[in-house]
Design a protein around this motif. Structure first.
Motif, PDB file in Angstrom:
ATOM      1  N   HIS A  12      18.416 -17.442  29.393  1.00  0.00           N
ATOM      2  CA  HIS A  12      19.610 -16.873  30.018  1.00  0.00           C
ATOM      3  C   HIS A  12      20.810 -17.342  29.206  1.00  0.00           C
ATOM      4  O   HIS A  12      21.023 -18.544  29.039  1.00  0.00           O
ATOM      5  N   ARG A  13      21.576 -16.400  28.680  1.00  0.00           N
ATOM      6  CA  ARG A  13      22.732 -16.716  27.836  1.00  0.00           C
ATOM      7  C   ARG A  13      24.013 -16.721  28.655  1.00  0.00           C
ATOM      8  O   ARG A  13      24.351 -15.732  29.301  1.00  0.00           O
ATOM      9  N   SER A  14      24.711 -17.854  28.641  1.00  0.00           N
ATOM     10  CA  SER A  14      26.016 -17.931  29.283  1.00  0.00           C
ATOM     11  C   SER A  14      27.083 -17.391  28.349  1.00  0.00           C
ATOM     12  O   SER A  14      26.959 -17.452  27.123  1.00  0.00           O
ATOM     13  N   GLU A  15      28.145 -16.869  28.928  1.00  0.00           N
ATOM     14  CA  GLU A  15      29.267 -16.400  28.126  1.00  0.00           C
ATOM     15  C   GLU A  15      29.984 -17.562  27.440  1.00  0.00           C
ATOM     16  O   GLU A  15      30.645 -17.364  26.421  1.00  0.00           O
ATOM     17  N   PHE A  16      29.865 -18.754  27.978  1.00  0.00           N
ATOM     18  CA  PHE A  16      30.604 -19.904  27.450  1.00  0.00           C
ATOM     19  C   PHE A  16      29.839 -20.526  26.286  1.00  0.00           C
ATOM     20  O   PHE A  16      28.713 -21.015  26.444  1.00  0.00           O
ATOM     21  N   VAL A  17      30.431 -20.497  25.111  1.00  0.00           N
ATOM     22  CA  VAL A  17      29.885 -21.026  23.858  1.00  0.00           C
ATOM     23  C   VAL A  17      28.381 -20.741  23.683  1.00  0.00           C
ATOM     24  O   VAL A  17      27.630 -21.577  23.200  1.00  0.00           O
ATOM     25  N   GLU A  18      27.993 -19.532  24.062  1.00  0.00           N
ATOM     26  CA  GLU A  18      26.619 -19.060  23.853  1.00  0.00           C
ATOM     27  C   GLU A  18      25.583 -20.088  24.325  1.00  0.00           C
ATOM     28  O   GLU A  18      24.617 -20.401  23.640  1.00  0.00           O
ATOM     29  N   SER A  19      25.804 -20.613  25.522  1.00  0.00           N
ATOM     30  CA  SER A  19      24.922 -21.639  26.075  1.00  0.00           C
ATOM     31  C   SER A  19      23.620 -21.013  26.569  1.00  0.00           C
ATOM     32  O   SER A  19      23.639 -20.007  27.284  1.00  0.00           O
ATOM     33  N   ASN A  20      22.511 -21.622  26.206  1.00  0.00           N
ATOM     34  CA  ASN A  20      21.199 -21.078  26.558  1.00  0.00           C
ATOM     35  C   ASN A  20      20.508 -21.926  27.624  1.00  0.00           C
ATOM     36  O   ASN A  20      20.255 -23.115  27.405  1.00  0.00           O
ATOM     37  N   ALA A  21      20.210 -21.300  28.767  1.00  0.00           N
ATOM     38  CA  ALA A  21      19.307 -21.895  29.747  1.00  0.00           C
ATOM     39  C   ALA A  21      17.914 -21.336  29.468  1.00  0.00           C
ATOM     40  O   ALA A  21      17.768 -20.204  28.994  1.00  0.00           O
ATOM     41  N   LEU A  32      13.189 -25.024  34.946  1.00  0.00           N
ATOM     42  CA  LEU A  32      14.500 -24.563  34.491  1.00  0.00           C
ATOM     43  C   LEU A  32      15.145 -25.659  33.644  1.00  0.00           C
ATOM     44  O   LEU A  32      15.376 -26.769  34.124  1.00  0.00           O
ATOM     45  N   ILE A  33      15.445 -25.325  32.406  1.00  0.00           N
ATOM     46  CA  ILE A  33      15.961 -26.301  31.439  1.00  0.00           C
ATOM     47  C   ILE A  33      17.417 -25.982  31.120  1.00  0.00           C
ATOM     48  O   ILE A  33      17.757 -24.856  30.738  1.00  0.00           O
TER      49      ILE A  33
END
Length: 277
Positions: A12-21, A32-33
């Motif tokens: 799952h890609r966050s909009e904030f600094v391309e953060s990856n869950a 969930l990492i």
């Protein structure tokens, strides 16, 4: 929105600094990492997992920085793990009653100001120092602990899926960022790269904490690139890194400023360590 990386592993890609869950499917639910970043994203992630029949049964934080120890009530009350040093570092941070307020202040000038949930921040259970596997009812996930970037940082190798979850290393957009409070941050980083290189033959996909997901060829290329950066930092050599300067990805020009700050901090760190006492 979740995207499939390989069978049983999603991101799952966050909009904030391309953060990856990262989500790993198990028999009774999901691991969930590093979930993040905004409350709306975390609630959406929780809803997607619930709808797919894979509720969160365990969490893991790769390291103790604020954007990797977040949680949301809708994700449930599953145990959230990290290495012993990771958990201890977060506990020490939270011993300051102003810790969460300081994070909120830090984020006040960013696009996620007021959008990051901090109520369940940092509630990480440290695993025993000798733990080599994430304790959960699912595919084997091997813990690769090192001391680069942050105390108790861990990469996770999802063995069946041949996926390396790298935490804040091996990014195509971020330069290596050292833990400058460590006694020997350069050697710590080189040791960590050597550790990750040792499992490269077991990896088809690498997922960094920030940036693009890469294949096996990119994994090796990123290890080489990060090693070259750290060597140049150590030797005060000429830097030729595509993540810095005009060749940086659009919107990531600020990384050059991080590099300049880090270069100066490391020079000061070296000077202090060499000063006779």
């Amino acid at each position: 929105m979740l995207s499939q990386v390989t069978e049983g592993v999603l991101s799952h890609r966050s909009e904030f600094v391309e953060s990856n869950a990262v989500v790993v499917h198990g028999r009774s639910g999901a691991l969930l990492i590093d979930p993040g970043i905004q409350a709306s994203e975390l609630a959406c992630l929780a809803n997607d997992l619930s709808d797919s029949g894979h509720p969160v049964v365990a969490g893991f934080s790769t390291h103790p920085h604020w954007d990797h120890v977040l949680w949301h009530a809708e994700l449930g009350e599953a145990p959230r793990y990290g290495t012993a040093r990771c958990a201890a570092t977060v506990r020490e941070e939270l011993s300051d009653p102003d810790a969460k307020a300081n994070i909120a202040e830090h984020l006040a000038e960013t696009e996620v100001a007021g959008q990051v949930p901090l109520d369940l921040y940092g509630l990480v259970t440290g695993l025993p120092a000798e733990a080599s596997l994430v304790p959960w009812d699912g595919p084997t996930v091997r813990i690769l602990e090192h001391q680069a970037h942050a105390p108790g940082h861990a990469g996770l190798l999802v063995e069946e899926g041949r996926v390396l979850v790298a935490g804040d290393m091996l990014s195509d957009v971020l330069i290596p960022m050292l833990d400058l409070e460590a006694a020997d941050p350069i050697q710590d980083y080189l040791d960590a790269l050597r550790l990750l290189e040792g499992v490269a033959g077991d990896v088809d996909v690498v997922i960094p904490g920030h940036g693009s997901i890469g294949g096996a060829d990119q994994l090796r290329a990123r290890i080489d690139q990060d090693r070259a950066y750290v060597h140049a930092l150590r030797d005060a050599d000429v830097f030729n890194d595509p993540r810095i300067g005009p060749s940086a990805k659009e919107g990531w020009d600020w990384v050059a400023g991080v590099h300049e700050w880090q270069f100066q901090q490391l020079a000061d760190h070296t000077e202090r360590s060499q000063t006779p006492r």
